[in-house]
Design a protein around this motif. Structure first.
Motif, PDB file in Angstrom:
ATOM      1  N   VAL A  54       0.848  -1.204   0.000  1.00 55.63           N
ATOM      2  CA  VAL A  54       0.000   0.000   0.000  1.00 55.63           C
ATOM      3  C   VAL A  54       0.879   1.249   0.000  1.00 55.63           C
ATOM      4  N   LYS A  55       1.873   1.266   0.877  1.00 58.38           N
ATOM      5  CA  LYS A  55       2.746   2.446   1.011  1.00 58.38           C
ATOM      6  C   LYS A  55       3.468   2.726  -0.315  1.00 58.38           C
ATOM      7  N   GLU A  56       4.021   1.676  -0.905  1.00 59.79           N
ATOM      8  CA  GLU A  56       4.772   1.885  -2.154  1.00 59.79           C
ATOM      9  C   GLU A  56       3.840   2.311  -3.284  1.00 59.79           C
ATOM     10  N   ALA A  57       2.626   1.749  -3.296  1.00 55.81           N
ATOM     11  CA  ALA A  57       1.665   2.120  -4.348  1.00 55.81           C
ATOM     12  C   ALA A  57       1.240   3.582  -4.196  1.00 55.81           C
ATOM     13  N   VAL A  58       1.034   4.019  -2.945  1.00 52.77           N
ATOM     14  CA  VAL A  58       0.663   5.428  -2.701  1.00 52.77           C
ATOM     15  C   VAL A  58       1.821   6.340  -3.117  1.00 52.77           C
ATOM     16  N   GLU A  59       3.015   5.968  -2.713  1.00 51.16           N
ATOM     17  CA  GLU A  59       4.183   6.798  -3.037  1.00 51.16           C
ATOM     18  C   GLU A  59       4.451   6.847  -4.541  1.00 51.16           C
ATOM     19  N   LYS A  60       4.118   5.770  -5.222  1.00 47.94           N
ATOM     20  CA  LYS A  60       4.292   5.734  -6.678  1.00 47.94           C
ATOM     21  C   LYS A  60       3.376   6.768  -7.343  1.00 47.94           C
ATOM     22  N   HIS A  61       2.309   7.173  -6.635  1.00 46.08           N
ATOM     23  CA  HIS A  61       1.406   8.215  -7.138  1.00 46.08           C
ATOM     24  C   HIS A  61       1.708   9.558  -6.471  1.00 46.08           C
ATOM     25  N   ASN A  62       2.952   9.704  -5.957  1.00 53.79           N
ATOM     26  CA  ASN A  62       3.411  10.928  -5.291  1.00 53.79           C
ATOM     27  C   ASN A  62       2.577  11.301  -4.065  1.00 53.79           C
ATOM     28  N   GLY A  63       2.013  10.295  -3.445  1.00 55.90           N
ATOM     29  CA  GLY A  63       1.213  10.544  -2.253  1.00 55.90           C
ATOM     30  C   GLY A  63       1.937  10.112  -0.990  1.00 55.90           C
ATOM     31  N   LYS A  64       1.240  10.320   0.138  1.00 55.31           N
ATOM     32  CA  LYS A  64       1.801   9.935   1.440  1.00 55.31           C
ATOM     33  C   LYS A  64       0.728   9.174   2.198  1.00 55.31           C
ATOM     34  N   ILE A  65       1.172   8.274   3.052  1.00 55.64           N
ATOM     35  CA  ILE A  65       0.205   7.574   3.906  1.00 55.64           C
ATOM     36  C   ILE A  65       0.718   7.590   5.330  1.00 55.64           C
ATOM     37  N   LYS A  66      -0.194   7.799   6.258  1.00 55.51           N
ATOM     38  CA  LYS A  66       0.221   7.689   7.666  1.00 55.51           C
ATOM     39  C   LYS A  66      -0.893   7.004   8.448  1.00 55.51           C
ATOM     40  N   ALA A  67      -0.457   6.388   9.530  1.00 53.17           N
ATOM     41  CA  ALA A  67      -1.416   5.667  10.365  1.00 53.17           C
ATOM     42  C   ALA A  67      -1.416   6.275  11.753  1.00 53.17           C
ATOM     43  N   THR A  68      -2.594   6.387  12.333  1.00 51.23           N
ATOM     44  CA  THR A  68      -2.686   6.811  13.727  1.00 51.23           C
ATOM     45  C   THR A  68      -3.599   5.816  14.433  1.00 51.23           C
ATOM     46  N   SER A  69      -3.298   5.599  15.689  1.00 52.31           N
ATOM     47  CA  SER A  69      -4.084   4.600  16.403  1.00 52.31           C
ATOM     48  C   SER A  69      -4.162   4.938  17.872  1.00 52.31           C
ATOM     49  N   ARG A  70      -5.305   4.608  18.446  1.00 57.59           N
ATOM     50  CA  ARG A  70      -5.436   4.755  19.893  1.00 57.59           C
ATOM     51  C   ARG A  70      -5.349   3.358  20.486  1.00 57.59           C
ATOM     52  N   PRO A  71      -4.482   3.166  21.472  1.00 59.67           N
ATOM     53  CA  PRO A  71      -4.312   1.811  22.011  1.00 59.67           C
ATOM     54  C   PRO A  71      -5.621   1.208  22.521  1.00 59.67           C
ATOM     55  N   GLU A  72      -6.527   2.085  22.992  1.00 62.81           N
ATOM     56  CA  GLU A  72      -7.791   1.545  23.517  1.00 62.81           C
ATOM     57  C   GLU A  72      -8.731   1.102  22.386  1.00 62.81           C
ATOM     58  N   GLY A  73      -8.386   1.470  21.155  1.00 59.03           N
ATOM     59  CA  GLY A  73      -9.193   0.995  20.021  1.00 59.03           C
ATOM     60  C   GLY A  73      -9.338   2.034  18.945  1.00 59.03           C
ATOM     61  N   GLY A  74      -9.354   1.580  17.711  1.00 51.70           N
ATOM     62  CA  GLY A  74      -9.557   2.488  16.590  1.00 51.70           C
ATOM     63  C   GLY A  74      -8.267   2.851  15.895  1.00 51.70           C
ATOM     64  N   THR A  75      -8.193   2.520  14.619  1.00 46.57           N
ATOM     65  CA  THR A  75      -7.014   2.860  13.821  1.00 46.57           C
ATOM     66  C   THR A  75      -7.468   3.613  12.583  1.00 46.57           C
ATOM     67  N   SER A  76      -6.664   4.591  12.207  1.00 51.45           N
ATOM     68  CA  SER A  76      -7.028   5.378  11.032  1.00 51.45           C
ATOM     69  C   SER A  76      -5.834   5.451  10.084  1.00 51.45           C
ATOM     70  N   PHE A  77      -6.097   5.187   8.806  1.00 49.83           N
ATOM     71  CA  PHE A  77      -5.073   5.337   7.773  1.00 49.83           C
ATOM     72  C   PHE A  77      -5.478   6.536   6.917  1.00 49.83           C
ATOM     73  N   VAL A  78      -4.566   7.487   6.790  1.00 49.27           N
ATOM     74  CA  VAL A  78      -4.875   8.691   6.005  1.00 49.27           C
ATOM     75  C   VAL A  78      -3.922   8.763   4.811  1.00 49.27           C
ATOM     76  N   ILE A  79      -4.528   8.820   3.625  1.00 48.45           N
ATOM     77  CA  ILE A  79      -3.726   8.936   2.402  1.00 48.45           C
ATOM     78  C   ILE A  79      -3.885  10.360   1.878  1.00 48.45           C
ATOM     79  N   GLU A  80      -2.770  10.977   1.552  1.00 47.90           N
ATOM     80  CA  GLU A  80      -2.835  12.301   0.930  1.00 47.90           C
ATOM     81  C   GLU A  80      -2.271  12.193  -0.479  1.00 47.90           C
ATOM     82  N   LEU A  81      -3.098  12.563  -1.447  1.00 45.21           N
ATOM     83  CA  LEU A  81      -2.657  12.503  -2.842  1.00 45.21           C
ATOM     84  C   LEU A  81      -2.633  13.909  -3.417  1.00 45.21           C
ATOM     85  N   PRO A  82      -1.659  14.211  -4.267  1.00 42.55           N
ATOM     86  CA  PRO A  82      -1.666  15.557  -4.869  1.00 42.55           C
ATOM     87  C   PRO A  82      -2.861  15.707  -5.804  1.00 42.55           C
TER      88      PRO A  82
END
Lengths: 444, 125
Positions: free
Chosen positions: A413-441
């Protein structure tokens, strides 16, 4: 990682010289103005401004030469750039000497500025080149001092009472002493600097070689992996198609055999998916160009959800789609985009607790398109979040809960996003819930 | 209903065998061939669709097969079966132009026949 070659390094440094000359031009003009208007020094203002203009001309010519050389084929780049550097240094030395002449000659401590050029030439040129430049600097300075001493050239003093001794240029003892110390120090300095520079350059060359070897090994590894995955996949594809065909006609099989076929088919599918991920990953890494077409983000997201809806239904998960129509179309590689959403939504489903909620949102945010995939499932420990895009890394709590994965999905996923000049980051709360945010130009 | 004729070109005999079994079980008339006999078959027969499964390897077999089919029977729809949609990842524009549909292997029998029916119904329209 981009490897900078020896030639590219020299070109960069030649441009660096040009950049710093703009600063020198500003400083010369500013000092002239300040000296004249604030400190009331008797300066040859117009001449000094003309010399600043001469420096501008040198810079423009240098820029043009560098552009010309770097775009010209069949040329020895290294040698040509070195010639441009020699040209710049010679022009600088002539202009510095002229500035010195109009600002007090040997009685102006500013003559120490020659040192900066000696250091630069020691870093950028060969030892011989640096010694030639140093000798030229000393020669120009020597001629200036001698001509002023003999009265062949007029002496212009800086004329700041009680600060400068205006008669120093006439004092042979002072001239000889200062010039000898300056010349001796200059040669020592150049010798030391070229020695250090040579060692650093040799280390840099070794590093470049090592990086090139790493790059070659990486490419070799990817080609090998791709070849291997392809060969194995060819065979599993035959097996899987055969098993699928038998499975579709299972009514003719005894019940036990039906189960055997089902197990074999499931396991073959797992192997196939794993090999496909390896093949995708290596293909992305080895191909600089991607086939692109206009895709609908909404369609791809919906397709990714419906393709994995069975498991979501089993867990009684609900989906919340918040898709911005204005950013629906994107010029991208369809296969890779499908793969991005298949993995992220698949993970969101896999790591969600029963009756959880998965949100997929697309937003228009200034110059970016922001895509978020969020679930209410188990979180990822804070110290592990930055490692989840590494190959074969699995969060410790996922291992404890026995959630399996092939360990490649998020790297892909990361390499595919970067191949489109984008960025991906993940944030998570240990008590529950994970979010993946992709930013594309955003595209026009 | 008239039985549709499929030209099957595959370089793996095992795959050719299973595709033929799938397609004949669904009522298609299949002419299976490999690359060496393709020219002979395509010149002689009339087909509604070409189904090809050729490695896109360094021998350039896939572009050659596509070129031959499109030169001999320009109107015939082509489905290409590819191993991990790699052709769709890289920029093999020529192959893209000549293929009506890429299907990713391994093929699910139902997906294959659905795709064929879909393309053939579009042809009739």
């Amino acid at each position: 990682m981009k490897i900078i070659t020896r030639d590219e390094r020299l070109v960069q440094r030649a441009y660096w010289m040009v950049g710093h000359r703009w600063l020198a031009i500003f400083v010369l003009a500013a000092f002239t103005w300040l000296g004249k208007n604030i400190f009331d020094v008797d300066l040859h203002e117009k001449t000094l401004y003309l010399l600043a203009i001469a420096l501008i001309v040198v810079n423009l010519i240098s820029l043009w030469l560098l552009e010309f050389i770097t775009h010209k084929k069949d040329i020895n780049l290294y040698k040509s750039v070195r010639l441009v550097i020699h040209f710049q240094l010679i022009c600088d030395l002539i202009i510095i000497t002229t500035v010195l002449h109009f600002t007090g000659g040997i009685s102006n401590p500013f003559f120490i500025i020659y040192i900066s050029h000696m250091v630069i030439s020691s870093i950028l040129l060969t030892r011989t080149g640096a010694f030639i430049q140093t000798t030229l600097a000393l020669l120009l300075f020597g001629i200036l001092v001698f001509f002023e001493f003999k009265g062949i050239l007029p002496h212009y003093c800086l004329c700041m009472e009680n600060i400068t001794n205006h008669e120093l240029y006439k004092d042979p003892y002072y001239i000889l002493k200062t010039y000898a110390v300056f010349a001796f120090s200059s040669y020592i300095l150049v010798y030391v600097t070229t020695s250090i520079g040579h060692r650093l350059r040799s280390q840099e060359d070794k590093l470049t070689l090592a990086l090139e070897q790493i790059k070659y090994n990486e490419e070799f590894k990817n080609r090998y992996l791709m070849r291997m995955a392809k060969d194995v996949l060819k065979n599993t594809a035959v097996t899987q198609t055969n098993l699928s065909f038998i499975n579709e006609n299972k009514e003719s099989l005894p019940e036990k055999q039906e189960k055997f076929i089902e197990i074999s088919l499931n396991r073959t599918r797992q192997i196939t998916n794993y090999l496909k991920n390896i093949l995708y990953l290596t293909t992305i890494r080895l191909n600089s160009n991607l086939h692109r077409q206009v895709v609908s983000l909404g369609d791809i997201i919906v397709e990714a959800i419906s393709g994995q809806y069975e498991l979501a239904e089993e867990k009684d998960l609900s989906f919340n789609l918040d898709l911005d129509e204005s950013v629906d179309k994107y010029y991208a590689n369809k296969v890779l985009f499908e793969s991005i959403f298949k993995h992220l939504i698949g993970n969101a489903i896999k790591f969600s607790e029963n009756k959880g909620e998965i949100t997929v949102a697309t937003k228009d945010k200034l110059r970016k398109i922001v895509i978020e995939i969020r679930n209410t499932g188990m979180g990822i420990p804070k110290e592990e979040i930055r490692r989840i895009f590494e190959e074969y890394y699995q969060a410790s709590n996922a291992k404890v809960k026995g959630i399996k994965g092939d360990g490649i999905g998020l790297s892909l996923v990361k390499e595919a996003v970067e191949k489109h000049n984008g960025k991906i980051k993940a944030t998570s709360r240990p008590e529950g819930g994970t979010s993946f945010v992709i930013e594309l130009p955003k595209q026009k | 209903m008239e039985q549709k004729k499929i030209l099957l070109v595959a370089d793996d005999p095992d795959l050719s065998f299973v595709y033929e079994a799938i397609l004949t079980s669904k009522g298609y008339i299949v002419t299976a061939t490999d690359i060496t006999k393709l020219e002979n078959h395509i010149k002689k027969g009339l087909f509604n669709l070409a189904l090809i499964d050729i490695d896109d390897d360094e021998n350039n077999n896939l572009p050659n097969v596509l070129h031959l089919i499109k030169r001999t029977k320009p109107g015939i729809p082509v489905i290409s079966l590819t191993l991990v949609d790699e052709i769709s990842i890289d920029t093999n524009e020529e192959s893209h132009e000549k293929v009506d549909l890429f299907l990713e292997k391994p093929i699910n029998p139902d997906s294959l026949t659905d795709a064929i029916d879909d393309i053939l119904s579009k042809e009739i329209e």
